[in-house]
Design a protein around this motif. Structure first.
Motif, PDB file in Angstrom:
ATOM      1  N   ILE A   1       0.872  -1.171   0.000  1.00 33.00           N
ATOM      2  CA  ILE A   1       0.000   0.000   0.000  1.00 33.00           C
ATOM      3  C   ILE A   1       0.905   1.216   0.000  1.00 33.00           C
TER       4      ILE A   1
ATOM      5  N   HIS B   1     -15.187  -1.486  -5.402  1.00 36.64           N
ATOM      6  CA  HIS B   1     -14.364  -0.455  -4.750  1.00 36.64           C
ATOM      7  C   HIS B   1     -15.126   0.366  -3.720  1.00 36.64           C
TER       8      HIS B   1
ATOM      9  N   GLU C   1      -9.062  -4.696  -0.732  1.00 36.88           N
ATOM     10  CA  GLU C   1      -8.217  -3.548  -1.051  1.00 36.88           C
ATOM     11  C   GLU C   1      -8.226  -2.628   0.159  1.00 36.88           C
TER      12      GLU C   1
ATOM     13  N   PRO D   1     -12.804  -5.415  -3.829  1.00 34.61           N
ATOM     14  CA  PRO D   1     -12.000  -5.421  -5.050  1.00 34.61           C
ATOM     15  C   PRO D   1     -12.844  -5.384  -6.328  1.00 34.61           C
TER      16      PRO D   1
ATOM     17  N   ARG E   1      -8.200 -10.729  -0.728  1.00 37.81           N
ATOM     18  CA  ARG E   1      -8.686  -9.943  -1.869  1.00 37.81           C
ATOM     19  C   ARG E   1      -9.065  -8.514  -1.506  1.00 37.81           C
TER      20      ARG E   1
END
Length: 74
Positions: free
Chosen positions: A3, A38, A67, A35, A65
């Motif tokens: 990140i 979003h 984000e 993912p 998975r």
């Protein structure tokens, strides 16, 4: 998955859902996002386990998975 700091693009040091940029010194809260769409995920905690749920039709999302998006923190 690395990140990056939204300010200087350096890889953040992670501690749970907290991130720290070693280059510019900023601190961030890492918000879980789906993912697929979003959007923010709901965090479900039970019996020491943490699961993530997308309320926008994608159901349960594996931690692998998810984000994590840096949000300004303290």
């Amino acid at each position: 998955m690395d990140i990056h700091c939204p300010d200087c693009q350096t890889i953040l040091e992670q501690d749970g859902l907290q991130g720290h940029c070693p280059a510019c010194g900023h601190h961030f809260t890492l918000a879980p996002h789906c993912p697929e769409c979003h959007q923010s995920l709901e965090v479900l905690k039970a019996c020491g386990a943490v699961d993530y749920f997308c309320q926008h039709g994608h159901g349960m999302i594996s931690r692998k998975r998810v984000e994590f998006v840096p949000q300004p923190g303290t």
